[in-house]
Design a protein around this motif. Sequence first.
Motif, PDB file in Angstrom:
ATOM      1  N   ARG A 461       0.836  -1.214   0.000  1.00 60.45           N
ATOM      2  CA  ARG A 461       0.000   0.000   0.000  1.00 60.45           C
ATOM      3  C   ARG A 461       0.864   1.255   0.000  1.00 60.45           C
ATOM      4  NH1 ARG A 461      -2.921   3.559   3.533  1.00 60.45           N
ATOM      5  NH2 ARG A 461      -5.101   3.730   2.880  1.00 60.45           N
ATOM      6  N   ASP A 462       1.854   1.300   0.884  1.00 55.57           N
ATOM      7  CA  ASP A 462       2.718   2.487   0.976  1.00 55.57           C
ATOM      8  C   ASP A 462       3.500   2.700  -0.317  1.00 55.57           C
ATOM      9  OD1 ASP A 462       1.825   2.880   3.530  1.00 55.57           O
ATOM     10  OD2 ASP A 462       3.608   2.087   4.523  1.00 55.57           O
ATOM     11  N   ALA A 463       3.987   1.595  -0.912  1.00 54.53           N
ATOM     12  CA  ALA A 463       4.759   1.724  -2.153  1.00 54.53           C
ATOM     13  C   ALA A 463       3.901   2.254  -3.296  1.00 54.53           C
ATOM     14  CB  ALA A 463       5.362   0.371  -2.526  1.00 54.53           C
ATOM     15  N   LYS A 464       2.624   1.895  -3.292  1.00 54.58           N
ATOM     16  CA  LYS A 464       1.732   2.290  -4.378  1.00 54.58           C
ATOM     17  C   LYS A 464       1.355   3.770  -4.304  1.00 54.58           C
ATOM     18  CE  LYS A 464      -1.526   2.025  -7.590  1.00 54.58           C
ATOM     19  NZ  LYS A 464      -1.233   1.893  -9.025  1.00 54.58           N
ATOM     20  N   TRP A 465       0.975   4.245  -3.131  1.00 55.45           N
ATOM     21  CA  TRP A 465       0.357   5.570  -3.049  1.00 55.45           C
ATOM     22  C   TRP A 465       1.187   6.628  -2.334  1.00 55.45           C
ATOM     23  CZ3 TRP A 465      -3.589   1.587  -2.011  1.00 55.45           C
ATOM     24  CH2 TRP A 465      -4.435   1.388  -3.103  1.00 55.45           C
ATOM     25  N   GLN A 466       2.354   6.299  -1.844  1.00 56.15           N
ATOM     26  CA  GLN A 466       3.108   7.278  -1.084  1.00 56.15           C
ATOM     27  C   GLN A 466       3.395   8.521  -1.931  1.00 56.15           C
ATOM     28  OE1 GLN A 466       6.960   5.913   0.105  1.00 56.15           O
ATOM     29  NE2 GLN A 466       7.455   5.016  -1.880  1.00 56.15           N
ATOM     30  N   GLY A 516     -25.189  -7.921   1.735  1.00 54.37           N
ATOM     31  CA  GLY A 516     -26.309  -8.502   1.016  1.00 54.37           C
ATOM     32  C   GLY A 516     -25.849  -9.084  -0.309  1.00 54.37           C
ATOM     33  N   GLU A 517     -26.418  -8.593  -1.396  1.00 61.37           N
ATOM     34  CA  GLU A 517     -26.057  -9.068  -2.729  1.00 61.37           C
ATOM     35  C   GLU A 517     -24.966  -8.216  -3.371  1.00 61.37           C
ATOM     36  OE1 GLU A 517     -29.686  -9.128  -4.916  1.00 61.37           O
ATOM     37  OE2 GLU A 517     -30.440 -10.931  -3.922  1.00 61.37           O
ATOM     38  N   THR A 518     -24.409  -7.290  -2.604  1.00 56.91           N
ATOM     39  CA  THR A 518     -23.395  -6.380  -3.138  1.00 56.91           C
ATOM     40  C   THR A 518     -22.017  -6.709  -2.578  1.00 56.91           C
ATOM     41  OG1 THR A 518     -25.016  -4.605  -3.367  1.00 56.91           O
ATOM     42  CG2 THR A 518     -22.701  -3.966  -3.362  1.00 56.91           C
ATOM     43  N   MET A 519     -21.030  -6.798  -3.461  1.00 56.00           N
ATOM     44  CA  MET A 519     -19.640  -6.907  -3.028  1.00 56.00           C
ATOM     45  C   MET A 519     -19.008  -5.535  -3.173  1.00 56.00           C
ATOM     46  SD  MET A 519     -16.447  -9.200  -4.505  1.00 56.00           S
ATOM     47  CE  MET A 519     -16.969 -10.712  -3.690  1.00 56.00           C
ATOM     48  N   ARG A 520     -18.417  -5.082  -2.080  1.00 52.47           N
ATOM     49  CA  ARG A 520     -17.765  -3.778  -2.102  1.00 52.47           C
ATOM     50  C   ARG A 520     -16.255  -3.967  -2.074  1.00 52.47           C
ATOM     51  NH1 ARG A 520     -22.220  -1.944   1.448  1.00 52.47           N
ATOM     52  NH2 ARG A 520     -23.476  -0.545   0.174  1.00 52.47           N
ATOM     53  N   ILE A 521     -15.581  -3.407  -3.051  1.00 49.13           N
ATOM     54  CA  ILE A 521     -14.124  -3.371  -3.027  1.00 49.13           C
ATOM     55  C   ILE A 521     -13.732  -2.212  -2.120  1.00 49.13           C
ATOM     56  CG2 ILE A 521     -12.022  -3.186  -4.394  1.00 49.13           C
ATOM     57  CD1 ILE A 521     -13.736  -5.662  -5.000  1.00 49.13           C
ATOM     58  N   VAL A 522     -13.158  -2.539  -0.988  1.00 53.22           N
ATOM     59  CA  VAL A 522     -12.757  -1.501  -0.041  1.00 53.22           C
ATOM     60  C   VAL A 522     -11.525  -0.772  -0.553  1.00 53.22           C
ATOM     61  CG1 VAL A 522     -12.016  -1.037   2.327  1.00 53.22           C
ATOM     62  CG2 VAL A 522     -13.713  -2.816   1.873  1.00 53.22           C
ATOM     63  N   GLU A 523     -10.553  -1.552  -1.029  1.00 52.80           N
ATOM     64  CA  GLU A 523      -9.309  -0.952  -1.516  1.00 52.80           C
ATOM     65  C   GLU A 523      -8.569  -1.971  -2.367  1.00 52.80           C
ATOM     66  OE1 GLU A 523      -6.314   1.971   0.554  1.00 52.80           O
ATOM     67  OE2 GLU A 523      -5.919  -0.063   1.264  1.00 52.80           O
ATOM     68  N   SER A 524      -7.888  -1.483  -3.402  1.00 49.64           N
ATOM     69  CA  SER A 524      -7.058  -2.358  -4.217  1.00 49.64           C
ATOM     70  C   SER A 524      -6.046  -1.522  -4.985  1.00 49.64           C
ATOM     71  CB  SER A 524      -7.912  -3.154  -5.209  1.00 49.64           C
ATOM     72  OG  SER A 524      -7.083  -3.981  -6.014  1.00 49.64           O
ATOM     73  N   THR A 525      -4.862  -2.085  -5.158  1.00 46.07           N
ATOM     74  CA  THR A 525      -3.862  -1.423  -5.996  1.00 46.07           C
ATOM     75  C   THR A 525      -4.079  -1.743  -7.469  1.00 46.07           C
ATOM     76  OG1 THR A 525      -2.366  -3.276  -5.603  1.00 46.07           O
ATOM     77  CG2 THR A 525      -2.089  -1.338  -4.204  1.00 46.07           C
ATOM     78  N   LEU A 526      -5.011  -2.652  -7.785  1.00 41.78           N
ATOM     79  CA  LEU A 526      -5.386  -2.901  -9.177  1.00 41.78           C
ATOM     80  C   LEU A 526      -6.128  -1.693  -9.722  1.00 41.78           C
ATOM     81  CD1 LEU A 526      -6.698  -6.511  -8.625  1.00 41.78           C
ATOM     82  CD2 LEU A 526      -4.719  -5.946 -10.031  1.00 41.78           C
ATOM     83  N   ASN A 527      -5.953  -1.388 -10.994  1.00 40.55           N
ATOM     84  CA  ASN A 527      -6.675  -0.252 -11.560  1.00 40.55           C
ATOM     85  C   ASN A 527      -8.059  -0.694 -12.025  1.00 40.55           C
ATOM     86  OD1 ASN A 527      -6.446  -1.312 -14.265  1.00 40.55           O
ATOM     87  ND2 ASN A 527      -4.326  -0.543 -14.297  1.00 40.55           N
TER      88      ASN A 527
END
Length: 645
Positions: A461-466, A516-527
Amino acid sequence: MEDYNFHEVGIEDKDWIKARLAEDDGNSCERSFSTIFLYRKLYHVQVAEIAGCLVFRCMYKTMKENVPYWTYYFPIGAGDKRAALEIMLELCRQEGIPLHLEPILAQERELLLEWFPGRFLIESNRDCYDYLYSREKLASLKGKKMQKKRNHIARFKDDENWSYEPITRENLAETRFMARNWICSRAEKWNEDMENEFSVLEDAFVNYEAIGLKGGILRRHEDIVAFTMGEPLNSNTFLVHFEKAFPEVQGAYPMINQQFVQHATEGFEYINREDDMGDLGLRKAKLSYYPEILLKKYVAETADVVMADPVRDREAIHAMWEQCFGDSPEFIDFYMSKRMSELNMLVIYRDGRAVSMASFLPADIQTAIGNIEGYYVYAVATLPEYQGQGLSSRILQFAQQHWQKPLILSPAESDLRIFYAKRGFQPVYDKKFYALQPCREQEAADVALKPATAKEYKAIRDAKWQGPGYVAWLEEDIAYAMEHAAFQQGETLLVKCCHEGEGETPQHILMYTLDGETMRIVESTLNLSQLPKLLPLLARRAAELHPESRKVRSFEYRLPDGMVWLPERLKTTRLKRRGYFNLVLDQCSIVQLCRGGSPFGGTFAKQLEEKVFLWYHKICVRMYRCRIVQKAGSYRNLSRHRRKL
């Protein structure tokens, strides 16, 4: 009030002070007559007897309007400590100053919370923690962890012409001369703190026998190369005050340490080697001996805003949280057990209970001038019957003045942005929402997924967004976010393409939750172009892990907005408008009740907000496809184009 005859500490006070100290039998380095006596000039130490207790006060670094005021010790001895504190409160009230107590120990903190609920702001002071070691371990230095110490001692003993002897009247002057030579060797590093320490050391030499010190010296070729001094502190602890050695003599420090413990501390269980005063080099050296006890100390001061206690205030905070935010009791218990501590929630008391609260969790903001320590503000609330009195504003104002560090928050509702803006918070981070469409199964990504550790997650995470504007979390915060995701039937994963070698570091991280029926992506380094290919695999994985859950039918990814308050000294610091801020605690499951008299709240408000975001996203996509998005320069234009579509 009665004149309690505070007077400067003198050698004539030794017997009655030591008698009162023995009644408490404390193991803090400040509860020593020698400590108090040697620092009497530096801190203007005074003493008095109040309600049968020994009470010290001194001029330390506590300031009010640039004027120093008295810092008191917690009452000592077998007298009535509660009555003594009541008198000290009244003395300070008459002077128009808060009662400042420093240091206090854990058991004394408990007494303050019991006797004076909601009146003292109590915080721990890591720089003042005492290091207590097992005497047996220091004397023998056994074990793998102490191998380096034994090696240094072996190098010292390579020259067999050495000896140890106690400090006596005969060699005291020679030891004092060695101390002055030690000071000369450090002339280029000399500063005010070292000057103060030397003045105290000189006083120790002058009053060595009078105050009952014990010491030892280490000789090599008849010359003193190290010395140390201390005294019995209580029934089972010996206190070491000073330890000096020529740094160029390898092994001199561990050698004098071990020899003194072996020869002068027989019969004691622990050795107290005092605190590290916040010096990181000294802290590293003291930790290298692996203390048996790190004696926690606190600072207490009367205030209208105080720290919540996780045990005593739990019931009141639980009820306030449930009433103000509408969260389930299960989630509230989860948060309080995992995240709440004695040092991260401020509250205001009314009618004997906490009625207003706000959490302050450590977070770093990266800027062009480096990392700035700050706090993430979370769960700001006041019971409805106490609203309108400015209690939440008072907590925020207190935090700003008390810590003088940046405060970061994510407003739960749009109308709260105005509330926080009036209190000096500036918008820095924009809210973003993406309704994701998974690709077809045959186009799914060929990847390997495995659970991530907090350490791995933080590094990637730090390497991606620092960079300027990036809000960095501590490893313990990352660990909580991962537990928070698991609480919501989610996972935290390392994502690695299958064609990469086994030894290569995973390139991406991903955290998701189910609602429920929804998946939430909280965070990802994938674009955003990579995520759709991964969604079918995640949906299958979620179904296997939680077969009782409903089938995932929709996917979304949202980033929270954020506001920042900066203290005056950092007002000129420029934060990147498009920096990265995520993993806020309330972005996934916490549903806050709408304020301002709105009839909507709870789940309905949450669903309404989601529908608005989804509608806005669909409109923008259609406008982009029609190549008219550039014409929609205002809300009016956007509305006109929406009607056309």
